[in-house]
Scaffold this active site. Structure first.
Site, short mmCIF file in Angstrom:
data_model
loop_
_atom_site.label_atom_id
_atom_site.label_comp_id
_atom_site.label_asym_id
_atom_site.label_seq_id
_atom_site.Cartn_x
_atom_site.Cartn_y
_atom_site.Cartn_z
N ARG A 38 -23.66 -16.20 -31.36
CA ARG A 38 -24.74 -16.39 -32.35
C ARG A 38 -24.20 -17.05 -33.61
O ARG A 38 -23.02 -17.00 -33.92
CB ARG A 38 -25.40 -15.05 -32.69
N HIS A 44 -22.64 -9.98 -44.49
CA HIS A 44 -22.21 -8.69 -45.09
C HIS A 44 -23.41 -7.98 -45.73
O HIS A 44 -23.34 -7.45 -46.83
CB HIS A 44 -21.08 -8.91 -46.10
N ASP A 50 -26.05 -6.69 -43.16
CA ASP A 50 -26.72 -5.86 -42.14
C ASP A 50 -26.34 -4.39 -42.29
O ASP A 50 -27.19 -3.51 -42.15
CB ASP A 50 -26.48 -6.38 -40.72
N GLY A 82 -13.28 -15.13 -32.06
CA GLY A 82 -12.74 -14.90 -33.41
C GLY A 82 -13.13 -16.00 -34.39
O GLY A 82 -12.44 -16.24 -35.37
N ASP A 138 -25.39 -8.59 -34.91
CA ASP A 138 -24.88 -9.36 -33.77
C ASP A 138 -25.51 -8.92 -32.45
O ASP A 138 -25.98 -9.75 -31.67
CB ASP A 138 -23.35 -9.22 -33.69
N TYR A 191 -13.00 -5.35 -43.48
CA TYR A 191 -14.43 -5.15 -43.20
C TYR A 191 -14.85 -3.71 -43.49
O TYR A 191 -15.80 -3.48 -44.25
CB TYR A 191 -14.71 -5.56 -41.75
P1 ADP Z 1 -15.96 -12.66 -33.04
O1 ADP Z 1 -16.94 -11.62 -32.59
O2 ADP Z 1 -16.33 -13.29 -34.34
O3 ADP Z 1 -15.67 -13.69 -32.00
P2 ADP Z 1 -14.24 -10.36 -33.14
O4 ADP Z 1 -12.89 -10.14 -33.69
O5 ADP Z 1 -15.35 -9.48 -33.60
O6 ADP Z 1 -14.58 -11.90 -33.33
O7 ADP Z 1 -14.19 -10.16 -31.55
C1 ADP Z 1 -13.25 -10.89 -30.79
C2 ADP Z 1 -12.60 -9.97 -29.78
O8 ADP Z 1 -13.57 -9.57 -28.79
C3 ADP Z 1 -11.50 -10.64 -28.99
O9 ADP Z 1 -10.27 -10.60 -29.67
C4 ADP Z 1 -11.49 -9.83 -27.69
O10 ADP Z 1 -10.76 -8.62 -27.88
C5 ADP Z 1 -12.96 -9.47 -27.52
N1 ADP Z 1 -13.63 -10.43 -26.63
C6 ADP Z 1 -14.56 -11.33 -26.97
N2 ADP Z 1 -14.96 -12.05 -25.90
C7 ADP Z 1 -14.26 -11.59 -24.84
C8 ADP Z 1 -14.20 -11.92 -23.44
N3 ADP Z 1 -14.97 -12.88 -22.93
N4 ADP Z 1 -13.35 -11.23 -22.67
C9 ADP Z 1 -12.58 -10.26 -23.19
N5 ADP Z 1 -12.58 -9.90 -24.48
C10 ADP Z 1 -13.41 -10.55 -25.30
MG MG Z 2 -17.38 -9.80 -33.66
#
Ligand code: ADP
Ligand code: MG
Length: 392
Positions: free
Chosen positions: A38, A45, A47, A135, A185, A235
Site C-alpha cells: 500500500r 504516524h 493511525d 522495508g 496497513d 516507532y
Molecule cells: P514494510 O512493511 O514497510 O515493508 P516492515 O519492516 O514493517 O517494512 O516489514 C518488513 C518485514 O516483513 C521483512 O523484514 C520480513 O521480516 C517481513 N516480510 C515482508 N514480506 C515478506 C515475505 N514475502 N516473506 C517473508 N517475510 C516477509
Molecule cells: Mg510494515
C-alpha cells in the site's frame, strides 16, 4: 537495473508460486490468496492516535499458495522480492500447544497470523512469493500477514469479516514481530479498491472509498532505496510520546486534541519532544481531512501544498524523516509540473510520494536522477484491489 519498479502482475506471480510449490513439495497446491502493498497518500504516524489516514492499495502483491499435508507441521517457503529464498517449519497450534514468537524474524509475520486465525489450522505446506518492495514503507509486512490470513481462509473454508480480519492481522503484528503498529496497513491491504484511496477514521474504523480521479496528474513514487536501521525502538517511542500527550490531556488518544491543547501541555512543563509529537498529530490529522476534501473538489494545488506541509511536520515535529527523504522532497520543489511531495510510511527511509503533471513525469524523474546522490527507483501509483482469494 532499470529505474522503474514494474509490478509482475497476479497471473505471473501465481504461476511462479505454483511452480515453486510443485518443485518443493512434489504436488499441486489446493488454495491460493494474495494481498497488496500500500501507499499512504497523507496521514502518517496518525493511525495509532486514532486520526484519519488516506492510503491506497498497490498492484504489487504478496501471494500464498499451499495445501494441507495431513501432519501437525506447517512448512513455509518464501521467495523474497530480492530473489532470496527462506524457509521455516513450525507446529500447527493446538489447544495444548500455543505458537510462540522467535527467530528468524520473518517467520513471526507468518506464525502470528496462524496463531491468531479464528478457525482450526491444520498442518500445511505453503509457498509465498512477492513483488512488494520490502522495508520501503509500502507495507510488505501487512501484505504477508493478510495474504497468509486469506490463504488460511481458502484452505479451511473459514470466512472472516473484513474489519475482523484486519484487526486480527494487526494483533498478529503486535504479538509476534512485536511491532505496535496502528490499523492503517492491515485495513487498506484488506479493503483497497481499484482506482480509489480509502479515507480511514482510525477511531470509529469507518472508511470511505475516495475515487482517485486525478485528471492530467499522476502520483509518482520515488523509492530512496535506503532503510536506516536505527535501534528499532523509534516507532514504539513515538507511539508512547503521543500517548503521554493524550494522558496529560485526559484523553484516550490524541484524536480528540485541538491545537489550543498544546498550551495546556506547555503549562504542565511537558517534555518538548512530547509537545512536538502532539503538534504533528493534530496538524497531520487536520491536513489529511483537508487533503481529502481538496481531492474531491479537484483542488490539486491545495493537495500539493498539504503534501509539502505534511513532510515538514514529519521531518521536524515527528522526526521520522532522514536526509535522503528530505533531499528528494527538496529536489522536487520548484520543478515544473510538481505540485507537492512528502515522505510516506513509517519513515527513516523508504519512499517519497509526489503529485506531478503526467506530461512532466519523465522530466521530473530525470531531474531526480541527476540530483539525488543515491539510486532511486520509480513507479506511478495505480490504486488497486485489496486482498483476495484466488482460483487455481
Ligand atoms: P514494510 O512493511 O514497510 O515493508 P516492515 O519492516 O514493517 O517494512 O516489514 C518488513 C518485514 O516483513 C521483512 O523484514 C520480513 O521480516 C517481513 N516480510 C515482508 N514480506 C515478506 C515475505 N514475502 N516473506 C517473508 N517475510 C516477509
Ligand atoms: Mg510494515
Amino acid at each position: 537495473m532499470s529505474n522503474e519498479e514494474i509490478p509482475r502482475g497476479e497471473a505471473a506471480l501465481l504461476q511462479k508460486a505454483r511452480e515453486k510449490f510443485l518443485a518443493t513439495f512434489g504436488r499441486q497446491p489446493t488454495a491460493a490468496a494474495g494481498a497488496p502493498g500500500r501507499l499512504n497518500l497523507i496521514g502518517d504516524h496518525i493511525d495509532y492516535c486514532e486520526g484519519f489516514v488516506l492510503p491506497a492499495a498497490l498492484p504489487f502483491l504478496t501471494l500464498v499458495v499451499g495445501a494441507s499435508n495431513n501432519s501437525t507441521e506447517c512448512n513455509v517457503v518464501s521467495v523474497l522480492s530480492s530473489g532470496e529464498v527462506v524457509s521455516a517449519s513450525f507446529p500447527a497450534p493446538t489447544t495444548s500447544t500455543a505458537l510462540k514468537p522467535g527467530p528468524p524474524a520473518w517467520t513471526n509475520y507468518v506464525k502470528g497470523v496462524v496463531a491468531n486465525f479464528p478457525g482450526e489450522v491444520p498442518g500445511f505446506d505453503a509457498v509465498i512469493v512477492t513483488d512488494v518492495p520490502m522495508g520501503s514503507g509500502l507495507s510488505s509486512s501487512a501484505a504477508v500477514e493478510v495474504s497468509v490470513f486469506s490463504f488460511l481462509e481458502a484452505l479451511t473454508g473459514t470466512k472472516v469479516g473484513l474489519v475482523e480480519k484486519a484487526k486480527l492481522c494487526q494483533k498478529a503484528e503486535h504479538e509476534f514481530p512485536g511491532m505496535p503498529c496502528g490499523i492503517m496497513d492491515q485495513y487498506i491491504v484488506t479493503m483497497g479498491k481499484k482506482d480509489h484511496a480509502l479515507l480511514i477514521d482510525c477511531r470509529s474504523l469507518e472508511a470511505e472509498q475516495i475515487p482517485l480521479d486525478l485528471g492530467d496528474l499522476a502520483i509518482l513514487v520515488t523509492n530512496s532505496n535506503v532503510k536506516h536501521q536505527l535501534t528499532g525502538s523509534e516507532y514504539p517511542q513515538r507511539r508512547a510520546q503521543c500517548q503521554e500527550a493524550a494522558d496529560r490531556l485526559g484523553l484516550p488518544s490524541l484524536r480528540g486534541a485541538r491545537i489550543e491543547d498544546l498550551e495546556k501541555l506547555k503549562a504542565q512543563n511537558c517534555d518538548d519532544l512530547v509537545l512536538k509529537r502532539a503538534r504533528h498529530v493534530i496538524e497531520e490529522t487536520r491536513m489529511t481531512v483537508e487533503a481529502t476534501k481538496a481531492m474531491k473538489e479537484k483542488d490539486f494545488r491545495r493537495v500539493g501544498e498539504l503534501f509539502y506541509q505534511s513532510h515538514e511536520s514529519l521531518s521536524h515535529l515527528m522526526e521520522v524523516s532522514c536526509p535522503e527523504l528530505d533531499q528528494i522532497v527538496d529536489i522536487m520543489r520548484g520543478v515544473p509540473g510538481v505540485l507537492g511531495a512528502r515522505m510516506t510510511g513509517g519513515g527513516f527511509g523508504g519512499c517519497v510520494v509526489t503529485l506531478v503533471k503526467k506530461s512532466d513525469l519523465d522530466d521530473v524523474k530525470q531531474h531526480v536522477l541527476s540530483q539525488y546522490k543515491g539510486k532511486p527507483t520509480f513507479f506511478v501509483c495505480q490504486p488497486s484491489d485489496g486482498a483476495r482469494i484466488l482460483k487455481l
